[in-house]
Design an enzyme around this catalytic site. Structure first.
Site, PDB file in Angstrom:
ATOM      1  N   LYS A   1       0.845  -1.203   0.000  1.00 30.55           N
ATOM      2  CA  LYS A   1       0.000   0.000   0.000  1.00 30.55           C
ATOM      3  C   LYS A   1       0.879   1.252   0.000  1.00 30.55           C
ATOM      4  CE  LYS A   1      -1.862   2.769   2.961  1.00 30.55           C
ATOM      5  NZ  LYS A   1      -1.918   4.070   2.261  1.00 30.55           N
TER       6      LYS A   1
ATOM      7  N   GLU B   1      10.259   0.641  10.270  1.00 39.35           N
ATOM      8  CA  GLU B   1      11.228   1.731  10.073  1.00 39.35           C
ATOM      9  C   GLU B   1      10.491   3.016  10.403  1.00 39.35           C
ATOM     10  OE1 GLU B   1      14.352   1.372   9.053  1.00 39.35           O
ATOM     11  OE2 GLU B   1      14.314  -0.717   8.430  1.00 39.35           O
TER      12      GLU B   1
ATOM     13  N   CYS C   1      13.413  10.427   7.196  1.00 37.98           N
ATOM     14  CA  CYS C   1      13.399   9.905   8.572  1.00 37.98           C
ATOM     15  C   CYS C   1      14.770  10.009   9.226  1.00 37.98           C
ATOM     16  CB  CYS C   1      12.886   8.475   8.593  1.00 37.98           C
ATOM     17  SG  CYS C   1      13.668   7.435   7.364  1.00 37.98           S
TER      18      CYS C   1
ATOM     19  N   GLU D   1      10.089  14.900  15.717  1.00 40.22           N
ATOM     20  CA  GLU D   1      10.406  14.888  14.301  1.00 40.22           C
ATOM     21  C   GLU D   1       9.551  15.952  13.607  1.00 40.22           C
ATOM     22  OE1 GLU D   1       9.299  11.287  12.123  1.00 40.22           O
ATOM     23  OE2 GLU D   1      11.295  11.292  11.248  1.00 40.22           O
TER      24      GLU D   1
HETATM   25  P1  NDP Z   1       1.922   7.607   8.652  1.00 43.30           P
HETATM   26  O1  NDP Z   1       2.787   6.765   9.506  1.00 43.30           O
HETATM   27  O2  NDP Z   1       0.521   7.851   9.041  1.00 43.30           O
HETATM   28  O3  NDP Z   1       1.893   6.998   7.169  1.00 43.30           O
HETATM   29  C1  NDP Z   1       2.738   5.969   6.668  1.00 43.30           C
HETATM   30  C2  NDP Z   1       1.921   4.939   5.888  1.00 43.30           C
HETATM   31  O4  NDP Z   1       1.066   4.197   6.786  1.00 43.30           O
HETATM   32  C3  NDP Z   1       0.972   5.545   4.865  1.00 43.30           C
HETATM   33  O5  NDP Z   1       0.876   4.692   3.755  1.00 43.30           O
HETATM   34  C4  NDP Z   1      -0.323   5.606   5.638  1.00 43.30           C
HETATM   35  O6  NDP Z   1      -1.436   5.719   4.804  1.00 43.30           O
HETATM   36  C5  NDP Z   1      -0.287   4.300   6.376  1.00 43.30           C
HETATM   37  N1  NDP Z   1      -1.125   4.219   7.577  1.00 43.30           N
HETATM   38  C6  NDP Z   1      -1.684   5.224   8.295  1.00 43.30           C
HETATM   39  N2  NDP Z   1      -2.359   4.729   9.350  1.00 43.30           N
HETATM   40  C7  NDP Z   1      -2.216   3.380   9.316  1.00 43.30           C
HETATM   41  C8  NDP Z   1      -2.653   2.311  10.147  1.00 43.30           C
HETATM   42  N3  NDP Z   1      -3.379   2.533  11.241  1.00 43.30           N
HETATM   43  N4  NDP Z   1      -2.314   1.048   9.827  1.00 43.30           N
HETATM   44  C9  NDP Z   1      -1.546   0.798   8.736  1.00 43.30           C
HETATM   45  N5  NDP Z   1      -1.117   1.771   7.906  1.00 43.30           N
HETATM   46  C10 NDP Z   1      -1.426   3.050   8.191  1.00 43.30           C
HETATM   47  O7  NDP Z   1       2.661   8.972   8.425  1.00 43.30           O
HETATM   48  P2  NDP Z   1       1.972  10.361   7.961  1.00 43.30           P
HETATM   49  O8  NDP Z   1       1.984  10.381   6.513  1.00 43.30           O
HETATM   50  O9  NDP Z   1       0.678  10.584   8.641  1.00 43.30           O
HETATM   51  O10 NDP Z   1       3.000  11.383   8.540  1.00 43.30           O
HETATM   52  C11 NDP Z   1       2.913  11.819   9.898  1.00 43.30           C
HETATM   53  C12 NDP Z   1       4.268  12.038  10.473  1.00 43.30           C
HETATM   54  O11 NDP Z   1       4.979  10.808  10.466  1.00 43.30           O
HETATM   55  C13 NDP Z   1       5.148  12.960   9.666  1.00 43.30           C
HETATM   56  O12 NDP Z   1       4.910  14.273   9.999  1.00 43.30           O
HETATM   57  C14 NDP Z   1       6.513  12.496  10.053  1.00 43.30           C
HETATM   58  O13 NDP Z   1       6.898  13.101  11.247  1.00 43.30           O
HETATM   59  C15 NDP Z   1       6.339  11.027  10.269  1.00 43.30           C
HETATM   60  N6  NDP Z   1       6.757  10.219   9.124  1.00 43.30           N
HETATM   61  C16 NDP Z   1       7.920   9.568   9.213  1.00 43.30           C
HETATM   62  C17 NDP Z   1       8.375   8.815   8.166  1.00 43.30           C
HETATM   63  C18 NDP Z   1       9.657   8.117   8.249  1.00 43.30           C
HETATM   64  O14 NDP Z   1      10.141   7.611   7.242  1.00 43.30           O
HETATM   65  N7  NDP Z   1      10.240   8.030   9.405  1.00 43.30           N
HETATM   66  C19 NDP Z   1       7.649   8.720   6.898  1.00 43.30           C
HETATM   67  C20 NDP Z   1       6.380   9.405   6.924  1.00 43.30           C
HETATM   68  C21 NDP Z   1       5.989  10.128   8.002  1.00 43.30           C
HETATM   69  P3  NDP Z   1      -1.903   7.212   4.376  1.00 43.30           P
HETATM   70  O15 NDP Z   1      -0.756   7.892   3.744  1.00 43.30           O
HETATM   71  O16 NDP Z   1      -2.941   6.964   3.397  1.00 43.30           O
HETATM   72  O17 NDP Z   1      -2.360   7.875   5.632  1.00 43.30           O
END
Ligand code: NDP
Length: 474
Positions: A180, A254, A288, A385
């Site tokens: 996904k 991760e 990240c 972060e």
């Molecule tokens: P999320 O962790 O919500 O998103 C990562 C992925 O998980 C997306 O594909 C998301 O879908 C999906 N997802 C969301 N909720 C669930 C769930 N309950 N079960 C399974 N999958 C889920 O990150 P965000 O995009 O909301 O970002 C929020 C914050 O997270 C950022 O501001 C940043 O600080 C941090 N972040 C860190 C990352 C890293 O690599 N360390 C990467 C991304 C974010 P969808 O996008 O459709 O919500």
């Protein structure tokens, strides 16, 4: 600053369809959830309508992956490798198209998608293609077996690269995949689905289900998924860890980071400045492992800060498709709101905020490169972060103090050390609680090198020989 004429990369190489379905069992099919729109964050233009996979659709995808698993896992490794090599070569052939599409959907500068993301994506597939027929020599026994169906959920900051990190090792080891992509950046994953078809990959080996968090949760919680791989926020990572606990599913997480980029007084300052800029302003800071906390030795603090500010004054912010652009758009309105909120908090907590003068485009989501000085370890901008182009500057006097401050975080994903002394690099690396420690460089990635975190940055390693372990029954 020199003025450059605009040098936009052409959009004509990509053919964006008005709407996209789900990729299940080798075919694009309709989703039964409510479709959503994906926008270009640099202009807010709607790029396409994308299907939402309901739990029933996810179930169909998992069943297709299960059905394909028997044949795929029984293939000799050398045969699986042929498919992966083919995918890698097609990615190289279509890299301009993929890079432009990535920049349109994500907002990152074309210079980065073209020169960093896409070469690394292809390299990942080439690298793991090479492992497919050598798994018996990887140190996991003479005949390590795959796990089965991998459910993979990836974020929006490196859409195609995170897909490569997840899919390449999974397939090399003989697993099949339901992936996904993030809601805001689904398009390159859907083009990748097309590439799987072009490579003749058997139906069901790779399935792409688009949608929001609920779709991700349906993938993670599906009872017939054997392995969960997630990259994203620590908060969602926690939910996933809870959901898979006791289920027998293997999981790698991760998660976030708050890396210290540590500059000693004997470091080559101009190089360090480049490394700091690359550490926090690369990919708008949506990284990240970003070097979001600069720890500078007090004796060179003022000099380094002057040089850094001068350098920031030369960064170009704007059209991601312009080849001169250094800083592109923030990926979404929600992420922009979060960056603004934390930055305002930084000021309210007493840190001093600075940005070079730079005009922000009227449309789209933008945030200027920003530095906070006078930051205390207790400030939220030093602990949380921000995931944006925002650097917190702290100082230290002794190496021991640098280690203490660098490790004073709930995260532990990466760190950087800048010094002329090799012995100090080794000493620091042994003390820093971080999965990756870069020496006199930052944000360098290589498919042969394992990547992963300590503490709230998650667990498991991706990349390198270590990355195979997550997809093998060992
Ligand atoms: P999320 O962790 O919500 O998103 C990562 C992925 O998980 C997306 O594909 C998301 O879908 C999906 N997802 C969301 N909720 C669930 C769930 N309950 N079960 C399974 N999958 C889920 O990150 P965000 O995009 O909301 O970002 C929020 C914050 O997270 C950022 O501001 C940043 O600080 C941090 N972040 C860190 C990352 C890293 O690599 N360390 C990467 C991304 C974010 P969808 O996008 O459709 O919500």
């Amino acid at each position: 600053m020199f003025e450059y004429a605009p040098a936009p990369e052409s959009r004509d190489v990509v053919d964006i369809r008005p709407s996209y379905g789900l990729f299940i069992d080798g075919e694009f099919v309709d989703g039964t959830g409510k479709p959503f729109k994906t926008v270009n964050p640099a202009s807010e233009e709607v790029l396409a309508e994308v299907a939402t996979a309901s739990p029933d659709d996810v179930d169909r995808a998992v069943r297709a992956a299960r059905k394909a698993f028997g044949g795929w896992s029984a293939l000799p490794g050398a045969e699986r490798a042929k498919y992966l090599f083919r995918i890698a070569r097609i990615i190289q052939e279509r890299s301009r198209e993929l890079a432009v599409l990535e920049s349109l959907d994500n907002g990152k500068p074309i210079r980065e998608s073209r020169d960093v993301d896409l070469p690394l994506v292809a390299a990942h597939f080439f690298y793991y293609a090479g492992w497919a027929d050598k798994l018996g020599y990887a140190g996991y026994g003479p005949d390590p077996r795959p796990l089965g169906v991998a459910g993979q959920v990836i974020p929006w900051n490196f859409p195609l690269l995170m897909l490569a990190w997840k899919i390449a090792p999974a397939l090399a080891c003989g697993n099949t995949v339901v992936l996904k992509p993030a809601e805001t950046t689904p398009l390159t994953a859907l083009l990748f689905a097309e590439i799987c078809g072009q490579a003749g990959l058997p139906p069901g080996v790779v399935n792409i289900v688009t949608g929001a968090g609920e779709t991700g949760a349906a993938v993670v919680n599906h009872p017939d998924v054997d392995k969960v791989a997630f990259t994203g926020s620590t908060e969602v990572g926690r939910q996933i860890a809870r959901a898979v606990a006791g289920s027998g599913k293997k999981a790698t997480l991760e998660l976030g980071g708050k890396a210290a980029n540590i500059v000693f007084e004997d470091a080559a300052l101009d190089q360090a400045v480049e490394g700091i800029v690359n550490g926090i302003f690369f990919n708008q800071g949506h990284v990240c492992c970003a070097g979001s906390r600069l720890l500078v030795q007090e004796s060179i603090g003022a000099e380094l800060l002057d040089a850094l500010k001068r350098r920031l004054g030369t960064l170009r912010l704007g059209d991601p498709l312009d080849k001169n652009t250094d800083i592109g758009a923030i990926n979404s309105a929600a992420q922009l709101a979060k960056i603004r909120e934390l930055s305002d908090l930084g000021e309210a907590e007493g840190a001093e905020r600075w940005s070079p003068s730079c005009a922000l485009p009227d449309k789209g989501f933008w945030f200027p490169p920003t530095i906070f000085t006078g930051v205390a370890q207790s400030h939220r901008i030093a602990r949380e972060e921000v995931f944006g182009p925002v650097l917190s500057v702290l100082t230290f006097r002794t190496p021991a103090e640098a280690v203490e401050k660098a490790n004073n975080t709930p995260f532990g994903l990466s760190a950087g050390v800048w010094t002329e002394k090799g012995s100090r690099i080794l000493w620091m690396a042994s003390k820093l609680r971080a999965g990756v420690v870069w020496a006199n460089t930052f944000n360098r990635f290589d498919p042969t090198s394992p990547f992963g975190g300590y503490k709230e940055s998650g667990y498991g390693r991706e990349g390198g020989r270590h990355g195979l372990e997550a997809y093998l029954d060992v």
